[in-house]
Design an enzyme around this catalytic site. Structure first.
Site, mmCIF file in Angstrom:
data_model
loop_
_atom_site.group_PDB
_atom_site.id
_atom_site.type_symbol
_atom_site.label_atom_id
_atom_site.label_comp_id
_atom_site.label_asym_id
_atom_site.label_seq_id
_atom_site.Cartn_x
_atom_site.Cartn_y
_atom_site.Cartn_z
ATOM 1 N N CYS A 178 0.831 -1.210 0.000
ATOM 2 C CA CYS A 178 0.000 0.000 0.000
ATOM 3 C C CYS A 178 0.866 1.260 0.000
ATOM 4 C CB CYS A 178 -0.921 0.030 1.217
ATOM 5 S SG CYS A 178 -2.056 -1.355 1.290
ATOM 6 N N THR A 179 1.963 1.225 0.750
ATOM 7 C CA THR A 179 2.844 2.399 0.809
ATOM 8 C C THR A 179 3.374 2.728 -0.582
ATOM 9 O OG1 THR A 179 3.441 1.875 3.081
ATOM 10 C CG2 THR A 179 4.957 3.303 1.884
#
Ligand code: BEZ
Length: 210
Positions: free
Chosen positions: A45-46
């Site tokens: 996600c980052t």
């Protein structure tokens, strides 16, 4: 009832890192991308939210507003944005919805019954008419290709303005397909750049809007 292409994108009001947003009002006459991620402070996600922030200039050139969503609370989003900026060498420049009660996520079917604590990796592209133009869902372990989402927006915007479709692996500048709605006898007037009739059902022309 799950959403389908062509449905009206459900409207909602949500808390975001950039204040309260009423979705339809916020979209105005723009196109929109609403994309969910499973959780803050997770590796894939980052990288995804960083990749999206590097492309928002391209999306805004195309009149597309970007909005991310997960179930994490606002304070978590705000802290995580620092990590995204630091590790992905970017500045997150679009709002993240905090949806701890899955109110918005449930409207969009972003909570899979088998993954009930997280939103899945969904993407919705919404047109200026507020209708859903594209939906996709990826597994948690596969980061999305945001260049592909930009490519789809280019295709959608092209095909909404002309009687054309885009072939496999099409990219900006490639020839496009003349749709079946255009009769052979009307092609020359409609597509003055020329065309190629490969088969009666496969007729191509240079991209009209460049
Ligand atoms: C990730 O972003 O790396 C991730 C998030 C949720 C589940 C698995 C992976």
């Amino acid at each position: 009832m799950s959403l389908r292409l062509g449905d009206l994108a459900p409207d909602f009001t949500a808390e975001t890192t950039e204040g309260t947003i009423n979705f339809h009002e916020w979209l105005g006459n723009s196109w929109g991308i609403l994309f969910s991620h499973p959780a803050d402070f997770t590796p894939v996600c980052t990288t995804e939210l960083g990749a999206m922030s590097k492309l928002t200039g391209e999306f805004s050139k195309r009149n597309v507003k970007v909005l991310a969503i997960s179930a994490d609370p606002l304070e978590s989003h705000k802290k995580w944005i620092h990590d995204i900026n630091e590790t992905q060498n970017t500045t997150v420049n679009y709002p993240l919805i905090a949806d701890p009660e899955f109110k918005t996520a449930n409207l969009y079917g972003m909570v899979h019954p088998n993954v009930d604590k997280f939103t899945v990796r969904s993407v919705f592209v919404i047109g200026p008419d507020k209708k859903i133009k594209l939906m996709l869902t990826y597994p948690a372990s596969t980061g999305r290709n945001f260049d592909e989402i930009l490519r789809v927006v280019d295709s959608l915007q092209l095909t909404s303005g002309y009687s054309v479709a885009t072939p496999a692996n099409w990219k900006q500048g490639d020839d496009v397909i003349i749709t079946a709605a255009v009769k052979d006898e009307d092609i020359e007037a409609k597509f003055p750049k020329g065309h190629t009739r490969i088969k009666p059902y496969l007729r191509t022309t240079p991209q009209p809007n460049i």
